[in-house]
Design a protein around this motif. Structure first.
Motif, PDB file in Angstrom:
ATOM      1  N   TRP A   1       0.829  -1.199   0.000  1.00 19.58           N
ATOM      2  CA  TRP A   1       0.000   0.000   0.000  1.00 19.58           C
ATOM      3  C   TRP A   1       0.868   1.255   0.000  1.00 19.58           C
ATOM      4  CZ3 TRP A   1      -4.847   0.870  -1.076  1.00 19.58           C
ATOM      5  CH2 TRP A   1      -5.418   2.088  -0.727  1.00 19.58           C
ATOM      6  N   GLN A   2       1.890   1.280   0.831  1.00 15.31           N
ATOM      7  CA  GLN A   2       2.764   2.450   0.909  1.00 15.31           C
ATOM      8  C   GLN A   2       3.534   2.636  -0.397  1.00 15.31           C
ATOM      9  OE1 GLN A   2       6.516   2.399   2.141  1.00 15.31           O
ATOM     10  NE2 GLN A   2       6.633   4.607   2.296  1.00 15.31           N
ATOM     11  N   HIS A   3       4.060   1.567  -0.959  1.00 14.83           N
ATOM     12  CA  HIS A   3       4.837   1.686  -2.192  1.00 14.83           C
ATOM     13  C   HIS A   3       3.953   2.058  -3.382  1.00 14.83           C
ATOM     14  CE1 HIS A   3       8.993  -0.069  -1.278  1.00 14.83           C
ATOM     15  NE2 HIS A   3       8.420   0.232  -0.134  1.00 14.83           N
ATOM     16  N   ALA A   4       2.679   1.724  -3.351  1.00 15.50           N
ATOM     17  CA  ALA A   4       1.772   2.066  -4.439  1.00 15.50           C
ATOM     18  C   ALA A   4       1.248   3.491  -4.342  1.00 15.50           C
ATOM     19  CB  ALA A   4       0.595   1.087  -4.460  1.00 15.50           C
ATOM     20  N   HIS A   5       1.184   4.046  -3.132  1.00 13.47           N
ATOM     21  CA  HIS A   5       0.549   5.357  -2.955  1.00 13.47           C
ATOM     22  C   HIS A   5       1.492   6.468  -2.500  1.00 13.47           C
ATOM     23  CE1 HIS A   5      -2.846   2.563  -2.923  1.00 13.47           C
ATOM     24  NE2 HIS A   5      -3.487   3.558  -3.488  1.00 13.47           N
ATOM     25  N   ASP A   6       2.759   6.170  -2.255  1.00 12.47           N
ATOM     26  CA  ASP A   6       3.717   7.184  -1.799  1.00 12.47           C
ATOM     27  C   ASP A   6       4.876   7.245  -2.792  1.00 12.47           C
ATOM     28  OD1 ASP A   6       5.308   8.951  -0.438  1.00 12.47           O
ATOM     29  OD2 ASP A   6       5.749   7.611   1.231  1.00 12.47           O
ATOM     30  N   ARG A   7       4.951   8.330  -3.549  1.00 12.79           N
ATOM     31  CA  ARG A   7       5.987   8.462  -4.577  1.00 12.79           C
ATOM     32  C   ARG A   7       7.396   8.453  -3.994  1.00 12.79           C
ATOM     33  NH1 ARG A   7       4.491  11.047  -9.769  1.00 12.79           N
ATOM     34  NH2 ARG A   7       2.239  10.909  -9.905  1.00 12.79           N
ATOM     35  N   SER A   8       7.558   8.848  -2.758  1.00 18.47           N
ATOM     36  CA  SER A   8       8.895   8.911  -2.168  1.00 18.47           C
ATOM     37  C   SER A   8       9.476   7.523  -1.899  1.00 18.47           C
ATOM     38  CB  SER A   8       8.870   9.727  -0.874  1.00 18.47           C
ATOM     39  OG  SER A   8       8.147   9.059   0.124  1.00 18.47           O
ATOM     40  N   ALA A   9       8.661   6.481  -1.926  1.00 18.69           N
ATOM     41  CA  ALA A   9       9.140   5.118  -1.665  1.00 18.69           C
ATOM     42  C   ALA A   9      10.127   4.656  -2.729  1.00 18.69           C
ATOM     43  CB  ALA A   9       7.968   4.152  -1.582  1.00 18.69           C
ATOM     44  N   HIS A  10       9.956   5.123  -3.965  1.00 19.61           N
ATOM     45  CA  HIS A  10      10.824   4.698  -5.068  1.00 19.61           C
ATOM     46  C   HIS A  10      11.651   5.847  -5.638  1.00 19.61           C
ATOM     47  CE1 HIS A  10       7.680   1.360  -5.498  1.00 19.61           C
ATOM     48  NE2 HIS A  10       8.759   0.832  -4.957  1.00 19.61           N
ATOM     49  N   ARG A  11      11.651   6.969  -4.978  1.00 19.68           N
ATOM     50  CA  ARG A  11      12.345   8.149  -5.495  1.00 19.68           C
ATOM     51  C   ARG A  11      13.849   7.926  -5.607  1.00 19.68           C
ATOM     52  NH1 ARG A  11       9.921  12.991  -2.977  1.00 19.68           N
ATOM     53  NH2 ARG A  11       8.412  12.566  -4.581  1.00 19.68           N
ATOM     54  N   HIS A  12      14.433   7.118  -4.749  1.00 17.19           N
ATOM     55  CA  HIS A  12      15.878   6.905  -4.732  1.00 17.19           C
ATOM     56  C   HIS A  12      16.358   5.973  -5.842  1.00 17.19           C
ATOM     57  CE1 HIS A  12      14.305   3.412  -2.587  1.00 17.19           C
ATOM     58  NE2 HIS A  12      15.439   2.792  -2.902  1.00 17.19           N
ATOM     59  N   LEU A  13      15.442   5.334  -6.551  1.00 18.29           N
ATOM     60  CA  LEU A  13      15.816   4.378  -7.595  1.00 18.29           C
ATOM     61  C   LEU A  13      16.139   5.089  -8.904  1.00 18.29           C
ATOM     62  CD1 LEU A  13      13.063   1.701  -6.986  1.00 18.29           C
ATOM     63  CD2 LEU A  13      15.456   1.601  -6.283  1.00 18.29           C
ATOM     64  N   LYS A  14      17.041   4.496  -9.671  1.00 18.34           N
ATOM     65  CA  LYS A  14      17.373   5.003 -11.001  1.00 18.34           C
ATOM     66  C   LYS A  14      16.275   4.561 -11.958  1.00 18.34           C
ATOM     67  CE  LYS A  14      22.220   4.519  -9.981  1.00 18.34           C
ATOM     68  NZ  LYS A  14      23.404   3.682 -10.135  1.00 18.34           N
ATOM     69  N   PRO A  15      16.197   5.169 -13.149  1.00 15.81           N
ATOM     70  CA  PRO A  15      15.192   4.733 -14.122  1.00 15.81           C
ATOM     71  C   PRO A  15      15.348   3.246 -14.457  1.00 15.81           C
ATOM     72  CG  PRO A  15      16.161   6.806 -14.798  1.00 15.81           C
ATOM     73  CD  PRO A  15      16.951   6.322 -13.602  1.00 15.81           C
ATOM     74  N   ARG A  16      14.242   2.539 -14.503  1.00 14.84           N
ATOM     75  CA  ARG A  16      14.163   1.109 -14.819  1.00 14.84           C
ATOM     76  C   ARG A  16      14.881   0.227 -13.804  1.00 14.84           C
ATOM     77  NH1 ARG A  16      11.834  -0.088 -19.300  1.00 14.84           N
ATOM     78  NH2 ARG A  16      12.954  -2.027 -19.595  1.00 14.84           N
ATOM     79  N   GLU A  17      15.164   0.744 -12.613  1.00 18.53           N
ATOM     80  CA  GLU A  17      15.767  -0.060 -11.544  1.00 18.53           C
ATOM     81  C   GLU A  17      14.657  -0.635 -10.672  1.00 18.53           C
ATOM     82  OE1 GLU A  17      18.921   0.420  -7.825  1.00 18.53           O
ATOM     83  OE2 GLU A  17      18.374   2.166  -9.002  1.00 18.53           O
ATOM     84  N   ASP A  18      14.761  -1.925 -10.352  1.00 23.01           N
ATOM     85  CA  ASP A  18      13.762  -2.575  -9.511  1.00 23.01           C
ATOM     86  C   ASP A  18      13.985  -2.232  -8.051  1.00 23.01           C
ATOM     87  OD1 ASP A  18      12.481  -3.872 -11.623  1.00 23.01           O
ATOM     88  OD2 ASP A  18      13.824  -5.589 -11.511  1.00 23.01           O
ATOM     89  N   CYS A  19      12.895  -2.100  -7.327  1.00 26.24           N
ATOM     90  CA  CYS A  19      12.956  -1.852  -5.891  1.00 26.24           C
ATOM     91  C   CYS A  19      13.245  -3.189  -5.204  1.00 26.24           C
ATOM     92  CB  CYS A  19      11.626  -1.286  -5.410  1.00 26.24           C
ATOM     93  SG  CYS A  19      11.492  -1.125  -3.623  1.00 26.24           S
TER      94      CYS A  19
END
Length: 56
Positions: A15-33
């Motif tokens: 739920w947090q990763h789907a609704h909070d943009r900051s959860a994946h902000r540190h990732l590079k483009p096309r990088e998996d979490c």
């Protein structure tokens, strides 16, 4: 933006990763979490319990 509280029947991390943009902000483009990949492989460790919907 504040993330709404996890609804019943949902996994808090999903739920947090789907609704909070900051959860994946540190990732590079096309990088998996790594947390999401682990979740897909091993499943949900915890699901918010649903409330009883019966009238009895």
């Amino acid at each position: 933006m504040a993330v709404p509280e996890t609804p019943p029947g949902e996994c808090p991390q999903c739920w947090q990763h789907a609704h909070d943009r900051s959860a994946h902000r540190h990732l590079k483009p096309r990088e998996d979490c790594p947390q999401c990949v682990d979740h897909m492989v091993n499943g949900h460790p915890y699901i918010v319990p649903k409330t009883s919907s019966g009238w009895w």
